[in-house]
Design an enzyme around this catalytic site. Structure first.
Site, PDB file in Angstrom:
ATOM      1  N   ASN A   1      50.590 -16.756  18.594  1.00 37.48           N
ATOM      2  CA  ASN A   1      50.827 -18.148  18.589  1.00 37.48           C
ATOM      3  C   ASN A   1      50.461 -18.754  19.934  1.00 37.48           C
ATOM      4  OD1 ASN A   1      51.249 -21.030  17.581  1.00 37.48           O
ATOM      5  ND2 ASN A   1      53.201 -20.894  18.929  1.00 37.48           N
TER       6      ASN A   1
ATOM      7  N   HIS B   1      50.800 -21.546  22.797  1.00 42.20           N
ATOM      8  CA  HIS B   1      51.684 -22.601  23.287  1.00 42.20           C
ATOM      9  C   HIS B   1      51.105 -23.277  24.491  1.00 42.20           C
ATOM     10  CE1 HIS B   1      55.012 -25.200  23.317  1.00 42.20           C
ATOM     11  NE2 HIS B   1      55.304 -25.079  24.372  1.00 42.20           N
TER      12      HIS B   1
HETATM   13  C1  GRF Z   1      46.826 -27.906  21.093  1.00 35.19           C
HETATM   14  O1  GRF Z   1      47.536 -28.972  22.121  1.00 35.19           O
HETATM   15  C2  GRF Z   1      47.342 -26.658  21.277  1.00 35.19           C
HETATM   16  O2  GRF Z   1      48.003 -26.630  22.564  1.00 35.19           O
HETATM   17  C3  GRF Z   1      48.320 -26.691  20.247  1.00 35.19           C
HETATM   18  O3  GRF Z   1      48.018 -27.443  19.323  1.00 35.19           O
HETATM   19  C4  GRF Z   1      47.057 -28.506  19.772  1.00 35.19           C
HETATM   20  C5  GRF Z   1      45.840 -28.747  19.049  1.00 35.19           C
HETATM   21  O4  GRF Z   1      45.175 -27.470  18.912  1.00 35.19           O
HETATM   22  N1  GRF Z   1      48.672 -25.343  20.140  1.00 35.19           N
HETATM   23  P1  GRF Z   1      43.886 -27.165  18.349  1.00 35.19           P
HETATM   24  O5  GRF Z   1      42.690 -28.096  18.742  1.00 35.19           O
HETATM   25  O6  GRF Z   1      44.094 -27.665  16.918  1.00 35.19           O
HETATM   26  O7  GRF Z   1      43.449 -25.721  18.212  1.00 35.19           O
END
Ligand code: GRF
Length: 197
Positions: free
Chosen positions: A108, A110
């Site tokens: 995952n 974060h």
């Molecule tokens: C981002 O803020 C990321 O940090 C978190 O989910 C949000 C969207 O990510 N994991 P993504 O553009 O859908 O990959």
């Protein structure tokens, strides 16, 4: 060639970074995205997958309910013979069954320097708002092994970014997202190559 099942809940920019890296970056000839699954029927992350001719499945958590959703999720991941599960902007907790079947094979990302600014409710803009409120001088992103909790699990890669006092939560989000896109493919490579201390 390892097979990646990528779970998304939104825009899928981390998914895109993994796809791009599997085509021309650090994951080339090492890993490929075999399926993209979301907990909502239509999110842009699924569009990104379709554009790359990758199987995209939009499950409907709301209508299926947790039990049936998790059953279908596990079934698809198994059917696609995924070697790793990559949660990428995915906002649901994984059921114990999947966590047990994929020990040390679920990653995952974060958008903070875990263990700080992690846990339930700490996602997306909430994270960056908390970082700015705490007057932190740095933030960053963390890729970790995922388990049945939010944001616990051993850290695989973490990278920092400087925060100025004039930075808004949106400024922080932009800086951190760039780091996310950089470290996620590196973390996947590290796990596949078994280079974990
Ligand atoms: C981002 O803020 C990321 O940090 C978190 O989910 C949000 C969207 O990510 N994991 P993504 O553009 O859908 O990959």
């Amino acid at each position: 060639m390892k097979r990646l099942a990528v779970l998304v809940s939104g825009g899928g920019s981390n998914l895109q970074s993994i796809i791009d890296s599997s085509k021309n970056g650090v994951l080339k000839n090492i890993a490929e995205v075999c399926v993209v699954i979301s907990n909502k029927p239509e999110v842009f992350g699924l569009e990104r997958a379709r554009k790359e001719n990758i199987k995209a499945v939009g499950l409907d958590y709301k209508n299926l309910g947790e039990k049936e959703y998790n059953r279908q999720l596990a079934e698809i991941i198994k059917a696609e013979k995924a070697d790793l599960i990559c949660m990428a902007g995915y906002l649901k907790k994984l059921p114990q069954t999947i966590v047990a079947d994929y020990k040390k094979r679920i990653l995952n990302i974060h958008p903070a320097l875990l263990p700080k600014f992690g846990g339930k409710g700490m996602y997306g803009h909430f994270v960056h708002e908390a970082v700015v409120k705490s007057k932190e001088t740095k933030s960053g992103a963390t890729v970790h092994f995922a388990d049945e909790n939010y944001d616990t699990g051993n850290i695989i890669i973490q990278k920092e970014v400087q925060i100025n006092e004039t930075d808004s939560p949106q400024d922080v989000a932009k800086k951190v997202l760039k780091i996310e896109h950089e470290i996620y493919p590196l973390a996947i490579k590290k796990v596949i190559e078994g280079k974990l201390i």
